[in-house]
Scaffold this motif. Structure first.
Motif, PDB file in Angstrom:
ATOM      1  N   GLU A   1      43.737  51.716  40.357  1.00  0.00           N
ATOM      2  CA  GLU A   1      43.895  51.881  38.783  1.00  0.00           C
ATOM      3  C   GLU A   1      45.086  50.439  38.238  1.00  0.00           C
ATOM      4  O   GLU A   1      44.988  51.123  36.510  1.00  0.00           O
ATOM      5  N   ARG A   2      45.783  50.355  38.903  1.00  0.00           N
ATOM      6  CA  ARG A   2      47.145  49.284  38.157  1.00  0.00           C
ATOM      7  C   ARG A   2      46.448  48.190  38.117  1.00  0.00           C
ATOM      8  O   ARG A   2      47.039  47.636  37.447  1.00  0.00           O
ATOM      9  N   VAL A   3      45.223  47.253  38.701  1.00  0.00           N
ATOM     10  CA  VAL A   3      44.966  46.294  38.437  1.00  0.00           C
ATOM     11  C   VAL A   3      43.595  45.822  38.050  1.00  0.00           C
ATOM     12  O   VAL A   3      42.590  46.976  38.210  1.00  0.00           O
ATOM     13  N   PRO A   4      44.293  44.778  36.751  1.00  0.00           N
ATOM     14  CA  PRO A   4      41.899  44.387  36.452  1.00  0.00           C
ATOM     15  C   PRO A   4      41.017  44.220  37.399  1.00  0.00           C
ATOM     16  O   PRO A   4      41.053  44.202  38.571  1.00  0.00           O
ATOM     17  N   PHE A   5      39.685  44.618  37.234  1.00  0.00           N
ATOM     18  CA  PHE A   5      39.128  43.735  38.155  1.00  0.00           C
ATOM     19  C   PHE A   5      37.186  43.255  37.625  1.00  0.00           C
ATOM     20  O   PHE A   5      36.946  43.039  36.142  1.00  0.00           O
ATOM     21  N   VAL A   6      38.008  41.534  37.902  1.00  0.00           N
ATOM     22  CA  VAL A   6      37.096  41.243  37.530  1.00  0.00           C
ATOM     23  C   VAL A   6      35.261  41.943  37.910  1.00  0.00           C
ATOM     24  O   VAL A   6      34.677  42.161  38.799  1.00  0.00           O
ATOM     25  N   THR A   7      34.027  41.306  35.976  1.00  0.00           N
ATOM     26  CA  THR A   7      33.123  41.794  36.732  1.00  0.00           C
ATOM     27  C   THR A   7      32.342  41.256  37.495  1.00  0.00           C
ATOM     28  O   THR A   7      31.039  42.238  37.736  1.00  0.00           O
ATOM     29  N   GLU A   8      32.730  40.311  37.883  1.00  0.00           N
ATOM     30  CA  GLU A   8      30.670  39.356  38.563  1.00  0.00           C
ATOM     31  C   GLU A   8      31.943  39.146  40.710  1.00  0.00           C
ATOM     32  O   GLU A   8      32.452  39.583  40.628  1.00  0.00           O
ATOM     33  N   TYR A   9      30.967  38.301  40.411  1.00  0.00           N
ATOM     34  CA  TYR A   9      31.450  38.102  42.209  1.00  0.00           C
ATOM     35  C   TYR A   9      33.247  37.385  42.256  1.00  0.00           C
ATOM     36  O   TYR A   9      33.252  37.435  44.029  1.00  0.00           O
ATOM     37  N   GLY A  10      33.738  37.287  40.954  1.00  0.00           N
ATOM     38  CA  GLY A  10      35.300  36.992  41.999  1.00  0.00           C
ATOM     39  C   GLY A  10      35.515  38.177  41.651  1.00  0.00           C
ATOM     40  O   GLY A  10      36.649  38.323  42.072  1.00  0.00           O
ATOM     41  N   VAL A  11      35.071  39.124  42.176  1.00  0.00           N
ATOM     42  CA  VAL A  11      36.171  40.462  41.754  1.00  0.00           C
ATOM     43  C   VAL A  11      37.169  40.846  42.734  1.00  0.00           C
ATOM     44  O   VAL A  11      38.274  40.913  43.418  1.00  0.00           O
TER      45      VAL A  11
END
Length: 356
Positions: free
Chosen positions: A240-250
């Motif tokens: 919950e403390r880190v961002p999520f890239v929306t595509e395949y770089g996640v």
């Protein structure tokens, strides 16, 4: 995996005896080598042992297995059924099986529900937010919808899934309080249309794009055998403390961000054996490669390691051909969801203001 990883490093030094490593590089090499020696195998834990560890010290941690799924009706049912039979009914280890339907056009949701999963539709989770697309979006929405203290992510296209994928990833989290994230490692063969198995030839984007970027800029992550693997687990508060890239770089983004947030010693790797899944077309791999490169570059910018005179182009164009062979250019841009904890806090404040 431990001895193989160490041998891979040693072999590289033997192949390139002219390498003159500085003190920093030598220290990093030693650290990665030692970290790889601590890697574990999924066979080291049984489900019953992990149930006992889950309940140790009176802390009955809850566990959610989350599967992002888009048009995976052929495989998702068997995966869900295996988890339910072996890790819910036979042994009460997993508390929730959650399938995030990422705008499927087939019967993915129906098959998953029939097999015993709770199914949520990607756009129905936090609907007050603008919708985004991609695997990372499904993972982020899955984290938001899941109820567990420990989150296990499993790709929904596995053809040789076994319950050891889940128990292996949970092992370090339930037995070592210093571990916050566990990545699956495995052999990834390439199965050609004629049925011939080519060992070690899977993961082309990994070997041609992700690994060179990691080795150049984040060498502490060089020991991860499958840095783009979709099988990993973590403590909820960390995710919950880190961002999520929306595509395949996640997956690459999570590795880099968690390294910065928690450090290598809080990250673990477990050998899951062999992973088989359907392989993507060259055009699809090209899109993935572009998104992974953009993800890596965004982290370099964020860490102040590169400086550009202009912001990175937000539009990522990719040439490919449609089903009729006609040339086209598509936008395969990458977006990003902020850390979930910050989003939930913002929504809570907004709700309080509205009620006030």
């Amino acid at each position: 995996m431990r001895s193989q990883g160490a041998e891979m490093i040693d072999d590289e030094l033997q192949v390139y005896p002219h390498l003159d490593l500085d003190a920093s590089s030598t220290a990093t090499l030693a650290r990665v080598r030692e970290w790889m020696r601590r890697n574990r195998s999924a066979a080291e834990w049984t489900a019953a042992e992990l149930v006992a560890a889950k309940r140790a010290d009176g802390a009955d941690r809850t566990i959610s297995v989350v599967l992002p799924a888009r048009d995976e009706q052929e495989t998702v049912g068997d995966i869900v059924a295996t988890i339910r039979a072996e890790l819910v009914e036979a042994v009460p280890l997993v508390d929730e099986i959650l399938v995030v339907d990422s705008r499927s056009t087939d019967d993915t949701a129906k098959v998953a529900a029939a097999a015993g999963a709770r199914v949520v539709h990607q756009d129905a989770v936090l609907p007050e937010l603008p919708p985004m697309s991609g695997k990372g979006e499904a993972l982020w929405k899955g984290l938001a919808a899941a109820q567990g203290d420990l989150i296990v992510f499993i790709d929904a296209d596995l053809r040789n899934f076994g319950a050891h994928f889940v128990t292996g990833l949970l092992g370090p989290l339930l037995t070592d309080p210093g571990v916050v994230f566990v990545k699956g490692g495995y052999e990834r063969p390439l199965v050609t249309p004629d049925g011939v198995v080519h060992r070690g030839d899977g993961g082309r984007v990994t070997e041609l794009v992700a690994r060179p970027m990691i080795n150049l800029y984040w060498p502490e992550l060089a020991g991860f055998v499958q840095p783009l693997a979709g099988e990993y687990a973590a403590r909820r508060e960390v995710l919950e403390r880190v961002p999520f890239v929306t595509e395949y770089g996640v997956e690459l983004g999570l590795l880099i961000d968690l390294l910065e947030a928690a450090g290598l010693d809080a990250m673990a790797q477990v050998d899951l054996g062999v992973r088989e899944h359907r392989h993507q077309s060259t055009a699809a791999l090209g899109r993935m490669a572009a998104q992974i490169m953009l993800t890596a570059w965004s982290r370099l910018e964020r860490q102040g390691r590169v400086v550009t005179p202009e912001p990175l182009n937000a539009t990522l164009l990719q040439f490919d051909r449609d089903e009729r062979g006609r040339a086209r250019v598509s936008d395969v841009s990458v977006a990003e969801r902020p850390p979930l904890a910050s989003v939930l806090a913002d929504l809570a404040r907004a709700g309080s203001a509205d009620r006030g």
